[in-house]
Design a protein around this motif. Structure first.
Motif, mmCIF file in Angstrom:
data_model
loop_
_atom_site.group_PDB
_atom_site.id
_atom_site.type_symbol
_atom_site.label_atom_id
_atom_site.label_comp_id
_atom_site.label_asym_id
_atom_site.label_seq_id
_atom_site.Cartn_x
_atom_site.Cartn_y
_atom_site.Cartn_z
ATOM 1 N N TRP A 69 -53.926 5.498 60.231
ATOM 2 C CA TRP A 69 -53.114 5.130 58.952
ATOM 3 C C TRP A 69 -52.085 6.014 58.858
ATOM 4 O O TRP A 69 -52.301 7.360 59.376
ATOM 5 N N ASP A 70 -50.794 6.029 58.292
ATOM 6 C CA ASP A 70 -50.043 7.027 57.809
ATOM 7 C C ASP A 70 -49.365 6.642 56.508
ATOM 8 O O ASP A 70 -49.951 5.885 55.620
ATOM 9 N N GLU A 71 -48.358 7.165 56.161
ATOM 10 C CA GLU A 71 -47.811 7.122 54.607
ATOM 11 C C GLU A 71 -47.291 5.737 54.460
ATOM 12 O O GLU A 71 -47.286 5.158 53.297
ATOM 13 N N ASP A 72 -46.756 5.145 55.470
ATOM 14 C CA ASP A 72 -46.208 3.761 55.653
ATOM 15 C C ASP A 72 -46.892 2.469 55.909
ATOM 16 O O ASP A 72 -46.852 1.303 55.424
ATOM 17 N N TYR A 73 -47.907 2.682 56.929
ATOM 18 C CA TYR A 73 -48.746 1.544 57.592
ATOM 19 C C TYR A 73 -50.262 1.863 57.741
ATOM 20 O O TYR A 73 -50.695 2.941 57.959
ATOM 21 N N PHE A 74 -50.971 0.574 57.552
ATOM 22 C CA PHE A 74 -52.514 0.542 58.259
ATOM 23 C C PHE A 74 -52.413 0.288 59.580
ATOM 24 O O PHE A 74 -51.814 -1.028 59.615
ATOM 25 N N TYR A 75 -52.737 0.924 60.678
ATOM 26 C CA TYR A 75 -52.621 0.281 62.069
ATOM 27 C C TYR A 75 -53.918 -0.121 62.478
ATOM 28 O O TYR A 75 -54.955 0.423 62.253
ATOM 29 N N ILE A 76 -53.810 -1.149 63.300
ATOM 30 C CA ILE A 76 -54.905 -1.751 63.733
ATOM 31 C C ILE A 76 -54.768 -1.915 65.633
ATOM 32 O O ILE A 76 -53.445 -2.742 65.637
ATOM 33 N N ALA A 77 -55.496 -1.850 66.238
ATOM 34 C CA ALA A 77 -55.380 -2.053 67.536
ATOM 35 C C ALA A 77 -56.731 -2.858 68.241
ATOM 36 O O ALA A 77 -57.770 -2.475 67.709
ATOM 37 N N LYS A 168 -57.721 -10.158 82.903
ATOM 38 C CA LYS A 168 -58.630 -9.050 82.484
ATOM 39 C C LYS A 168 -58.871 -8.908 80.912
ATOM 40 O O LYS A 168 -60.180 -8.978 80.662
ATOM 41 N N LYS A 169 -57.734 -8.884 80.408
ATOM 42 C CA LYS A 169 -57.992 -8.606 78.638
ATOM 43 C C LYS A 169 -56.463 -8.934 78.033
ATOM 44 O O LYS A 169 -55.506 -9.027 78.895
ATOM 45 N N TRP A 170 -56.392 -9.165 76.820
ATOM 46 C CA TRP A 170 -55.279 -8.975 76.067
ATOM 47 C C TRP A 170 -55.535 -8.000 74.718
ATOM 48 O O TRP A 170 -56.724 -7.989 74.466
ATOM 49 N N CYS A 171 -54.426 -7.245 74.677
ATOM 50 C CA CYS A 171 -54.629 -6.232 73.550
ATOM 51 C C CYS A 171 -53.530 -6.358 72.472
ATOM 52 O O CYS A 171 -52.389 -7.010 72.733
ATOM 53 N N ILE A 172 -53.723 -6.225 71.126
ATOM 54 C CA ILE A 172 -53.144 -6.304 70.170
ATOM 55 C C ILE A 172 -52.667 -5.265 69.520
ATOM 56 O O ILE A 172 -53.431 -4.457 68.973
ATOM 57 N N GLU A 173 -51.613 -4.864 68.834
ATOM 58 C CA GLU A 173 -51.270 -3.941 68.105
ATOM 59 C C GLU A 173 -50.540 -4.116 66.909
ATOM 60 O O GLU A 173 -49.700 -5.335 66.824
ATOM 61 N N MET A 174 -51.059 -3.901 65.828
ATOM 62 C CA MET A 174 -50.596 -4.193 64.349
ATOM 63 C C MET A 174 -50.251 -3.320 63.371
ATOM 64 O O MET A 174 -50.829 -2.241 63.505
ATOM 65 N N ALA A 175 -49.345 -3.409 62.564
ATOM 66 C CA ALA A 175 -48.738 -2.383 61.579
ATOM 67 C C ALA A 175 -48.593 -3.034 60.218
ATOM 68 O O ALA A 175 -47.861 -3.895 60.055
ATOM 69 N N PHE A 176 -49.611 -2.867 59.454
ATOM 70 C CA PHE A 176 -49.685 -3.607 57.920
ATOM 71 C C PHE A 176 -49.127 -2.734 56.936
ATOM 72 O O PHE A 176 -49.385 -1.537 56.674
ATOM 73 N N PRO A 177 -47.732 -2.808 56.409
ATOM 74 C CA PRO A 177 -47.155 -1.899 55.349
ATOM 75 C C PRO A 177 -48.026 -1.759 54.054
ATOM 76 O O PRO A 177 -48.498 -2.795 53.482
ATOM 77 N N TRP A 178 -48.186 -0.747 53.635
ATOM 78 C CA TRP A 178 -48.721 -0.415 52.494
ATOM 79 C C TRP A 178 -48.138 -1.104 51.299
ATOM 80 O O TRP A 178 -48.492 -1.531 50.235
ATOM 81 N N GLN A 179 -46.601 -1.315 51.494
ATOM 82 C CA GLN A 179 -45.825 -1.525 50.378
ATOM 83 C C GLN A 179 -46.213 -3.080 49.961
ATOM 84 O O GLN A 179 -46.086 -3.568 48.858
#
Length: 336
Positions: A69-77, A168-179
């Protein structure tokens, strides 16, 4: 006044999964590659298990997640191993779990109400929902709601919708805004260091077969319909039902920079109290269905207080932390 002696309740595990989410000071590029140094410093979660827990076999394919996480987003991989990667749905806000998908559930206040659901398939088609209260309590999902400013990307390690080879696999990257997420959070803000939110992840995986050079869901010859999907999750639910926020995992947010030192999440001392409240909630619901009324006397190993009306109840228990915890007929849990 009635006295009921029961052995009734739902328990998914002794204690849910937990994860320490560290902070990143680097701008994260959402491309699905998970190649940035910050992701390399973050720890993988434990591998997913069946939604029912140890009662069912372990998942066929490995699934795991990381968080930052940072000041703007909650990140999930997320990383999903899969030898045959396929997806068909391309319309936003359609029912994505009709494909193989990955799902995120976030309950900011941990009170079972006002929580978020996000689903994505290998085409990066998304479905985002706001849910006022669990389906068991009669609330519909709010499909028209969107996570404004949310970013997601999928990277397929293989060839999508091509049965002629092995993937082999698939990967997902997400950024959820705290706003957006803060709208349902305590005091209407993003978390502070040391605070915990209730979070869970689910992977829906269908058995497939190759027919005329194309993937299709495997058909049960006895019913003529597809076999039921597999549900693999981070923190087990105990039953095939994701909409039990009380059994989701704990994510603790830390201001500590990722990779600087190892820390473990705090344990929720009042989790046993919350489990007992949920057991009593289900019991009251069962009794109401059978007798048409809620009961103000129930046997419990805890010292409890129950207030009832013809259509409502309020149960309270003092937790190990010293807080008084409450649950009502809509399964909302809170403390004072």
């Amino acid at each position: 006044m009635f006295l009921i002696l029961v052995a009734f309740g739902v328990c998914a595990q002794d204690y849910p999964e937990s994860y320490m989410c560290f902070k990143t000071n680097t701008e994260m590029k959402i491309d699905g590659l998970l190649s940035q140094e910050e992701w390399g410093k973050a720890k993988w979660s434990n591998k997913f298990v069946d939604i029912e827990g140890d009662a069912k076999p372990k998942p066929t394919y490995k699934t795991r997640v990381k968080m930052l996480w940072d000041e703007d987003y909650f990140y999930i991989a997320a990383e999903l191993e899969e030898p045959h990667i396929w997806a068909k749905l391309k319309q936003r806000d359609t029912v994505i779990f009709y494909d193989n998908d990955f799902e995120v559930f976030i309950d900011p206040q941990g009170d079972n109400h006002n929580y978020y659901e996000f689903e994505v398939n290998a085409l990066n088609t998304i479905w985002d929902l706001l849910i006022a209260k669990p389906y068991r309590d009669g609330a519909p999902a709010i499909n028209a709601w969107d996570i404004k400013g949310m970013k997601s990307a999928v990277k397929v390690y293989g060839t999508l919708n091509d049965p002629s080879d092995k993937d082999k696999k698939w990967c997902i990257e997400m950024a959820f805004p705290w706003q957006v997420l803060k709208e349902c959070a305590y005091q209407g803000r993003k978390p502070k260091s040391g605070e915990q939110w209730r979070v869970n992840f689910s992977r829906v995986n269908w058995d497939i077969e190759i027919v005329d050079g194309k993937y299709q869901k495997k058909i049960n010859p006895d019913t003529g319909k597809a076999y039921p999907e597999h549900n693999w999750v981070w923190s087990p639910q105990g039953v095939i039902a994701m909409h039990q926020p009380e059994t989701w995992g704990y994510v603790e947010f830390s201001d500590q920079a990722v990779g600087e030192k190892s820390m473990s999440p705090k344990k929720d001392l009042d989790y046993p109290t919350k489990k007992e409240l949920i057991r009593l909630y289900y019991l009251e619901k069962k009794m109401f269905k059978k007798y048409g009324k809620y009961f103000d006397k129930i046997t419990s190993d805890h010292e409890i207080s129950i207030e009832t009306t013809s259509r409502q109840f309020l149960i309270s228990i003092k937790g190990e932390s010293g807080k008084n915890w409450y649950i009502n007929q809509e399964s909302k849990i809170w403390s004072e």
